[in-house]
Design a protein around this motif. Sequence first.
Motif, short mmCIF file in Angstrom:
data_model
loop_
_atom_site.label_atom_id
_atom_site.label_comp_id
_atom_site.label_asym_id
_atom_site.label_seq_id
_atom_site.Cartn_x
_atom_site.Cartn_y
_atom_site.Cartn_z
N HIS A 438 48.81 56.65 85.03
CA HIS A 438 47.76 56.86 86.14
C HIS A 438 47.94 58.05 86.91
CE1 HIS A 438 45.11 55.70 89.47
NE2 HIS A 438 46.03 55.97 90.28
N PHE A 439 49.21 58.00 87.22
CA PHE A 439 49.48 59.49 88.33
C PHE A 439 48.92 60.57 87.72
CE2 PHE A 439 52.30 62.52 89.95
CZ PHE A 439 52.30 62.23 91.25
N SER A 441 46.79 61.03 85.34
CA SER A 441 45.34 60.97 85.00
C SER A 441 44.33 62.13 85.68
CB SER A 441 44.70 59.62 84.78
OG SER A 441 44.81 59.36 86.40
N ARG A 442 43.15 62.38 85.03
CA ARG A 442 42.24 63.45 85.48
C ARG A 442 41.92 62.99 87.10
NH1 ARG A 442 37.50 63.65 81.78
NH2 ARG A 442 36.86 65.14 83.12
N THR A 443 41.60 61.63 87.39
CA THR A 443 41.18 61.50 88.55
C THR A 443 42.32 61.45 89.74
OG1 THR A 443 41.53 58.90 88.10
CG2 THR A 443 39.27 59.73 87.76
N ALA A 444 43.48 61.39 89.13
CA ALA A 444 44.67 61.46 90.15
C ALA A 444 45.12 62.88 90.07
CB ALA A 444 45.57 60.47 89.87
N MET A 445 46.42 63.00 89.63
CA MET A 445 46.84 64.61 89.65
C MET A 445 46.64 65.46 88.59
SD MET A 445 48.81 64.52 92.38
CE MET A 445 50.14 65.97 92.27
N ARG A 508 44.77 63.19 96.17
CA ARG A 508 44.90 63.07 94.80
C ARG A 508 46.60 62.37 94.67
NH1 ARG A 508 42.28 64.78 90.49
NH2 ARG A 508 40.38 65.99 90.99
N VAL A 509 47.57 62.81 95.52
CA VAL A 509 48.79 62.30 95.45
C VAL A 509 48.74 60.74 95.80
CG1 VAL A 509 51.30 62.15 96.39
CG2 VAL A 509 49.75 64.56 96.06
N LEU A 510 48.01 60.38 96.93
CA LEU A 510 48.01 59.14 97.58
C LEU A 510 47.19 58.24 96.35
CD1 LEU A 510 48.33 57.29 99.92
CD2 LEU A 510 46.12 57.85 100.70
N PHE A 511 46.05 58.76 95.80
CA PHE A 511 45.70 57.66 94.71
C PHE A 511 46.59 57.55 93.46
CE2 PHE A 511 42.52 57.67 90.98
CZ PHE A 511 42.30 56.20 91.09
N VAL A 518 43.87 50.49 96.62
CA VAL A 518 43.39 51.72 97.01
C VAL A 518 42.77 52.52 95.92
CG1 VAL A 518 44.24 54.17 98.29
CG2 VAL A 518 45.20 51.71 98.94
N GLY A 519 41.57 52.93 95.83
CA GLY A 519 40.89 53.58 94.94
C GLY A 519 40.76 55.12 95.39
N ALA A 520 40.13 55.86 94.45
CA ALA A 520 40.07 57.34 94.78
C ALA A 520 39.39 57.54 96.15
CB ALA A 520 39.20 57.99 93.64
#
Length: 671
Positions: A438-439, A441-445, A508-511, A518-520
């Motif tokens: 998850h970390f 992934s495109r929606t995160a880092m 992005r780090v937090l998500f 906690v979503g994006a």
Amino acid sequence: MDRLTAETKIAELTKRIERHNRLYYEEDRPEISDQEYDQLVRDLQELEAKFPDLAKEDSPTRRVGGQPLPFFEKVVHKTPMLSLGNAFSEEDLRDFDRRVRQAVGNQTVRYVGELKIDGLAVSLRYDNGVFVQGATRGDGTTGEDITQNLRTIRSIPLRLTRPVSLEVRGEAYMSKGAFERLNKEREEKGEALFANPRNSAAGSLRQLDPKIAASRQLDTFIYGIGELQGETVESHSEGLALLEELGFAVNPERRVFDNIDDVIAFIASWTEKRPSLPYEIDGMVIKVDSYAQQEELGFTAKSPRWAIAYKFPAEEAVTVLEGIEVSVGRTGAVTPTALLKPVSLAGTTVKRASLHNEDIIREKGLLIGDHVVVKKAGDIIPEIIAVLPERRTGDETPFSMPTHCPECGSELVRLEDEVALRCINPMCPALIREGMIHFVSRTAMNIDGLGEKVVAQLFNDGIIHSVADLYYLHQQRDVLLGMERMGEKSVDNLLAAIEASKQNSLERVLFGLGIRLVGAKAARVIAEHFGTMDAIMQASEEEFTQIDEIGPKMAASLVNYFAQPQAKAVIERLKAAGVNMEYKGLRVEAGEDLPFAGKTIVLTGTLSQMSRQEAEEAIARLGGKVTGSVSKKTDLVIAGEKAGSKLEKAEKLGVAVMDEAGFLQVLEGNG
């Protein structure tokens, strides 16, 4: 051949090639064969090789693909590429029509109906008529720069018919014929086959080597304008006509309607004719035609109120439930997945379907060995919609969820008010591994090169133990080189992508940390409010719930997460590695004396001195928040030329109004 003759010949060949591109892609009446076209391109390549200083950036030869990239750069869309709301029935369409007509009052409403191409959404930017940048949609706010790959698509003009500066949106896709040819070639080479044209197109455009994209015979349809300078259009249908004039491929199967009944009839006709098209579509898009009405209707947080995507009824198939396996996700939830006898469905081979939780299995009365009806929700996600008990033979067997985690052996628990079983062991390998996936992934880092398989291999081999370890992989370059399919180039690209991700904004780090609930969007709101990771870590539940979007459960989850020693240790190691821990967006500090501080502002009409995006950014810098519609909560309306109904509504409600001259004065005084 002398230089002057070569220059004349290059100009002539370029003009001929561009003409044949237009005939082939826009007018559907080619005059020469593919072989003759390819010969023209080869002749131009040879001349440019002999006289390299005469080769232009927008030459048709640039389509063959340049040098491979180490990774994709990020692109922030000036105007967000929002997704559309979905309709699945006639009732949904009539509800959409009712909402539109209620919002615009007694005005006449016209709709444009278009085919919804099943491909990859892209954004193309042109300066003075020359193609300068192309990007993926990404998360709607930030995409990836795939300019080199998009240059290889012949239906994308490298130079427009007029020197217009604009940004357009469209769909890159692979035709059914190109898809069949590609899979036939892969089959002959003993390579794995692609599942469907959409995945093939998306995979082709995300290849770091543009020569691969060039070989895939991709195509495009452009369906909208994101930003336009130097030209004026008042409706979506006029915009599509302008795009055709400029040289873009615009889908011809579109119509303008005066009422929703005709829209529904149009959709019904294409539901039947859909298989006859040379490309895949998964629905229809309906848009309000008038740009003034679009502006009046505005947006929700996720989608425009003036458009909707009708999804075709899902295709169904009958197959056999051969088994059920369970997996542990990053939050510890244990999810059962149906293992199906392979069946063809909506253009792909389906082997698995999510069952979500144990209650779903019980409600459906599923037994292993059952014949089941499978469909794709929205033509995308396979799901079991029915069991066929009349086909049972007596050999079927019931399924029971495990009582202990299949990864670490810890006892599973069902938390209060939850359906899912969970593993709550923080050291469970599945939680750590899925959290890492998850970390990155495109929606995160958004770290290129770190897919699920690579992360799993790094974790399983003991090379990484937490997300922080990713930022120390440069110290283990030799170990990485020893991994399967990791040559020097792959390793260097991976390390470069990890290094680049250090500059991501705090949200992005937090998500990416995977904090429960906690979503994006919540991560962005929290990052914007507190500004730094340290401030977030020190915040109390009460301080979190002071933010409108944060409820007590999420606040408790945040406080509990940051109280864990393991979480604190990971964040400290990320800091030490140089990962940015500050919010990079526009933010107003408490107590700042800014002219628009705390004000809700609506922009309407056309500003002559700046684009809407520039105006919104200026308002944000001065403390304001821009919204799309006028209400009693609106503090100020900034009105440009042809302001229309929003200005009228502001005057009725007694909302303060400022013209462009006044707005510019404020900006100059706070420069």
